[in-house]
Design a protein around this motif. Structure first.
Motif, short mmCIF file in Angstrom:
data_model
loop_
_atom_site.label_atom_id
_atom_site.label_comp_id
_atom_site.label_asym_id
_atom_site.label_seq_id
_atom_site.Cartn_x
_atom_site.Cartn_y
_atom_site.Cartn_z
N VAL A 630 0.84 -1.21 0.00
CA VAL A 630 0.00 0.00 0.00
C VAL A 630 0.87 1.25 0.00
N GLU A 631 1.93 1.26 0.82
CA GLU A 631 2.84 2.41 0.85
C GLU A 631 3.50 2.60 -0.52
N ALA A 632 3.87 1.50 -1.17
CA ALA A 632 4.48 1.58 -2.49
C ALA A 632 3.49 2.12 -3.52
N ALA A 633 2.24 1.71 -3.41
CA ALA A 633 1.22 2.22 -4.33
C ALA A 633 1.05 3.72 -4.17
N ASN A 634 1.04 4.19 -2.93
CA ASN A 634 0.95 5.63 -2.68
C ASN A 634 2.14 6.37 -3.29
N ALA A 635 3.34 5.79 -3.13
CA ALA A 635 4.54 6.43 -3.67
C ALA A 635 4.51 6.47 -5.20
N LEU A 639 4.17 9.98 -7.93
CA LEU A 639 5.03 10.34 -9.06
C LEU A 639 4.23 10.89 -10.22
N SER A 640 3.08 10.28 -10.50
CA SER A 640 2.24 10.73 -11.60
C SER A 640 0.88 10.04 -11.51
N PRO A 641 -0.21 10.75 -11.81
CA PRO A 641 -1.53 10.10 -11.79
C PRO A 641 -1.69 9.04 -12.87
N THR A 642 -0.77 9.00 -13.84
CA THR A 642 -0.81 7.96 -14.87
C THR A 642 -0.70 6.57 -14.26
N PHE A 643 -0.05 6.47 -13.10
CA PHE A 643 0.18 5.17 -12.47
C PHE A 643 -1.00 4.71 -11.61
N ILE A 644 -2.08 5.45 -11.56
CA ILE A 644 -3.21 5.07 -10.71
C ILE A 644 -3.74 3.67 -11.05
N PRO A 645 -3.99 3.32 -12.33
CA PRO A 645 -4.48 1.96 -12.62
C PRO A 645 -3.52 0.87 -12.17
N GLU A 646 -2.21 1.06 -12.40
CA GLU A 646 -1.23 0.04 -12.00
C GLU A 646 -1.19 -0.10 -10.48
N ALA A 647 -1.18 1.02 -9.77
CA ALA A 647 -1.13 0.98 -8.31
C ALA A 647 -2.39 0.34 -7.74
#
Length: 940
Positions: A630-635, A639-647
């Motif tokens: 979860v902490e890694a997903a937040n990090a 970095l960029s909202p582009t990573f929201i689906p992956e996180a």
């Protein structure tokens, strides 16, 4: 013209951005003599607002532009800036430059200020060299001393390349007699230097020398390729990549290549900015490239990055604003706030993003308040002021008719936080005649409180000086006494030093000497050395050269803890910062947040690709927990909202309580809220709904109220829920539990500590309860209560020290309580450290004893831990190895050998082997895959 004047006046009176208001007045002054007078009057009014304090010099310059009849007003503002001892060195520098513009009568005052700036350790390299250059331009008697200082800089090989290049360039401008020496220095830097900007300055200056012109132009064209940005220490490069004297066609070709082929966002960003400044004919090419870069820009640097494109034609700016708005439409609220400000920089309102941010109660209060102030929505302002954590500013409540009444209500409410009270009092002081008296009373109450919070004490001291300048000497003297008081913890003393510098920057030499002396003391722990150096880190982006040496040493110090090492690395520059970033990112023993360094001014994250790879490794590594994912997903999303689906996908299988801790944007929050409504655990679900709902969830609030009234509810849970419901029910129920003699000691302790940042009466009550617990409670709670007392002001520290000493001396208590008390006393009261360390040394070397000693004697402790692990049981071996690796990074391989042996021992319990294998995966590159294989086998 009348319509234009009316519009500009409205902007000056209603807009919340000081820069926009000042620009409007400058434009108004150009509409005629009557408009000039109105503009001058409004500029003077704006200068009296606390929110525009940092813009006073800009206002003075605007008055100077209006003509000689406004010079006296401008002069009084500039002299006030210089008389204010809290004015930073940049503010003093530009005030001196403005004084020079007022004529020869002010040159003496300007020269004195420039000399102060050039010698102040808080001035950065650019400020120092620019001050000397302006000083030399004033002529004798100032010229010779300034030139001598610049010559010393150019000749000193230990000075950084940027400062030497700047000093040599200044000498070039001051006369041909300095050209031989200056050109020699510039040629050395240009040919052999590592700093990109220093080389750029050097070749730009050498271009003016006939004998070096051809070589300089060739080197400048090579620099245009931006291939060697590894050593860049300054990022204002695009302004310096002029093409007025070199081949425009070739330079554009070089920048195009850097823009389209570079894999580094900083290189592409500088190329795009540079091309954008070369002319309109390149905008059609720059815009698509800029759009592709947005995904690589951290939101914190988005405004500075966007500012470089604000001179583009309106259609291009509008397109860029649309892309930014679309890119951040589903982002975190803090990211949307940065996007809205960037869009405003381009000349557009960005009100859609503003509205989303303002209406979401989960938006951080400071951001929400700034957005609401921009929207000028009175209903939202009143709703915000009802928040117990509100920190109201004048810009937020300026248009509310009964604002003083609302502020007095905040001060009268004992449930508001102390930080909130200081802001309310400070704002009230500006709004009504009786305000200063009420504010001074509030600040004095917080300052003289014998159980005060140290942070609130320092904040109130600064506010008191602002409200009553006559208290300056008394307050700064009180803060200065703390510097030499060994009965106060080092962290509080260095924070007092930081506050002194904020109040009086002319004491920089004194404070720098004190910090240097403190940081060199062998008795200080690594954490305390980090705190000491942090005095300057908190005040400026680039610390003085003396402190930079400490920073580098702390980053390499194997006894500095991981998160602190990351903090030090963030303050380095150039190659040192990049090297530190690589070390920190590669350290798997750190939490993922500490492995990501802060972005540069244009939003570039150091080693961004390595950071993303490290985060993705956390998603798949078997040794990582769901909480770490979860902490890694937040990090990643930060970095960029582009990573929201992956996180979101990476944490799809985590429990609901952990998913609720993931801040992945509105869509993820909606998913969590929907899951909470379906959950079988109604209390947990209601708690999640209370925390995450964008509007007040009345059903959840009613359910949690019933839970708090249910006699079967655990007292600890009841207190936690009551505190979360404080916005609706106040804090009286927690006070009742705290003051109830029939409640257990642990419950009363928990209730008391939950109210420690509220009213002074709450802190006094909490201190009295802690004092009793520190002498009569069970051993574990005794030393915990005594330790907590050390954060309750002078009187609480006195009670806490007595209680801790009694615990240390009581041989009937468990060793864990005694060692914990000894460690706490040694940290909180440095004057007892020698005695406490000696006490720990005399105890048999058990694990609790060695863990308590580790901060004060790291090398001796790890050797003792290694010996302890030889004959201990498996769990103790693992715990000893963990203590070794935490205490001293140089012993990680030794610790890895210990846990590897445990991980492969089939006779050891399953959970101990799993823990050992997890440690092995974090500490050893060589055994990483082996450790992961062991974890996979054990779990299967």
């Amino acid at each position: 013209m009348q319509e234009a004047a009316t519009l500009l006046l409205a902007t000056a009176e209603t807009d919340t951005d000081p820069h926009t208001r000042i620009t409007a007045m400058r434009t108004l002054a150009s509409l005629g003599s009557q408009c000039t007078a109105n503009a001058a009057k409004l500029l003077c009014t704006i200068s009296n607002e606390s929110a525009t304090k940092q813009y006073r010099r800009t206002i003075a310059d605007a008055l100077i532009e209006l003509g000689p009849r406004f010079y006296d007003r401008a002069l009084s503002m500039l002299l006030a800036i210089l008389a204010d001892r809290s004015t930073d060195q940049n503010g003093r520098l530009w005030a001196a430059v403005s004084l020079i513009d007022l004529g020869p009568d002010q040159h003496s005052e300007a020269a004195q200020t420039l000399m102060i700036v050039s010698e102040n350790p808080l001035a950065d390299n650019w400020e120092r060299e620019f001050a000397l250059e302006k000083l030399a331009q004033l002529g004798d008697p100032h010229r010779s001393g300034a030139i001598a200082a610049m010559q010393r800089t150019t000749r000193d090989g230990n000075v950084d390349e940027y400062s030497r290049a700047r000093a040599a360039a200044s000498l070039v401008h001051l006369g041909t007699e300095f050209h031989p020496e200056a050109s020699m220095t510039l040629l050395e830097i240009g040919q052999e230097g590592n700093d990109f900007v220093a080389r750029l300055i050097a070749w730009r200056q050498l271009e003016g020398f006939a004998e070096h012109r051809e070589q300089a132009q060739a080197e400048l064209l090579e620099l245009m390729s931006l291939r060697d940005l590894r050593h860049v220490g300054q990022l204002h490069i695009s302004r310096m990549l002029r093409t007025d004297t070199i081949d425009l066609e070739v330079s554009v070709r070089q920048l195009r290549e850097a823009l389209h082929q570079s894999k580094r966002s900083i290189t592409a960003t500088i190329a795009a900015h540079s091309l954008a400044q070369l002319g309109y004919h390149l905008y059609d090419e720059v815009l698509p490239a800029a759009i592709t870069l947005i995904d690589h820009i951290h939101h914190s640097g988005l405004v500075a990055w966007t500012r470089q494109f604000r001179d583009m034609p309106e259609p291009a700016r509008e397109r860029l604003a649309e892309i930014i708005s679309s890119h951040y439409s589903s982002a975190l609220r803090v990211q949307q706030w940065s996007a809205a400000r960037a869009i405003r920089t381009l000349g557009f309102p960005g009100r859609d993003l503003h509205r989303h941010i303002a209406e979401d109660r989960l938006t951080p209060w400071a951001i929400r308040g700034a957005v609401v102030a921009n929207l000028n929505d009175r209903h939202l302002v009143r709703a915000l002021l009802n928040d117990l954590e509100a920190t109201p500013s004048r810009s937020l409540i300026k248009d509310i008719d009964n604002a003083p009444v609302l502020l007095r209500a905040i001060l009268a409410n004992t449930d508001t936080s102390q930080r909130c009270r200081t802001f309310a009092a400070d704002t009230l002081a500006e709004l009504e005649p009786e305000g200063p008296e009420r504010a001074i009373s509030e600040f004095l109450q917080l300052i003289i409180d014998p159980f005060r919070q140290h942070e609130i004490y320092r904040l109130s001291a600064r506010n008191l000086i602002a409200a009553e300048p006559g208290t300056f000497d008394e307050i700064t003297n009180a803060l200065s006494i703390s510097l030499s008081n060994e009965r106060e913890p080092t962290r509080d003393r260095v924070r007092c030093a930081s506050t002194i510098l904020l109040l009086d920057q002319q004491r920089a030499h004194e404070i720098l000497h004190w910090v240097s002396e403190l940081a060199n003391r062998p008795t200080l722990t690594a954490t305390e050395r980090v705190d000491a150096v942090g005095v300057f880190i908190h005040l400026r982006a680039t610390p003085p050269s003396t402190i930079s040496g400490f920073l580098g040493a702390l980053v390499c110090d194997p006894t500095v803890q991981g998160s602190e090492r990351s903090t030090m690395a963030r303050s380095l520059t150039g190659t040192a910062r990049l090297d530190a970033a690589r070390l920190v990112v590669a350290d798997r023993a750190l939490d993922i947040a500490s492995r990501v360094l802060s972005p540069d001014m244009y939003g570039g994250i150091p080693c961004r690709d390595e950071v993303i790879a490290a985060i993705r490794d956390v998603f798949t590594a078997p040794e990582r927990t769901a909480a770490e994912r979860v902490e890694a997903a937040n990090a990643l999303v930060d970095l960029s909202p582009t990573f929201i689906p992956e996180a979101t996908q990476a944490i799809a299988d985590v429990p609901l309580r952990l998913a609720a801790r993931a801040d992945l944007g509105p869509a993820h929050r909606d998913t969590v809220l929907a899951a909470a409504r379906r959950a079988t655990d109604s209390t947990q679900a209601a708690h999640i709904l209370l925390r995450l709902s964008p509007t007040d969830p009345h059903d959840a609030i009613d359910h949690l109220r019933q839970v708090t009234r249910d006699p079967r509810t655990a007292d600890q849970l009841r207190i936690r829920l009551l505190f979360d419901l404080r916005q609706y029910d106040g804090l009286a129920p927690i006070r009742a539990i705290r003051d109830d003699p029939s409640s257990s000691d642990a419950v009363r302790w928990m209730a008391a500590m939950s109210l420690q940042d509220r009213h002074t009466d709450d802190r006094a009550a909490a201190a009295r309860i802690l004092k009793r617990l520190a002498t009569t409670a069970r051993p574990a709670l005794r030393w915990r209560a005594a330790a907590d007392l050390m954060t309750f002001g002078p009187r609480g520290r006195e009670w806490g020290a007595e209680a801790l000493q009694a615990i240390v001396d009581d041989e009937t208590l468990p060793i864990t309580a005694r060692t914990g008390a000894a460690r706490t006393l040694a940290i909180e009261r440095p004057d007892t450290r020698r005695r406490m360390v000696r006490f720990l040394q005399d105890l048999p070397p058990s694990l609790p004893v060695l863990e308590a000693r580790s901060e004060f004697e790291p090398t001796e402790t790890v050797i003792a831990l290694q010996a302890l692990a030889k004959d201990a049981d498996a769990l103790t071996q693992v715990r000893a190895a963990e203590a070794m690796a935490t205490t001293h990074r140089g012993y990680r391989e030794v610790a890895a050998i210990i846990v590897r042996r445990v991980a492969h021992d089939g006779g050891v319990p399953w959970h101990v082997r799993l823990r050992a294998a997890g440690d092995l995966a974090k500490w050893s590159d060589l055994c990483l895959q082996e450790a992961r294989d062991v974890i996979t086998r054990l779990r299967s």
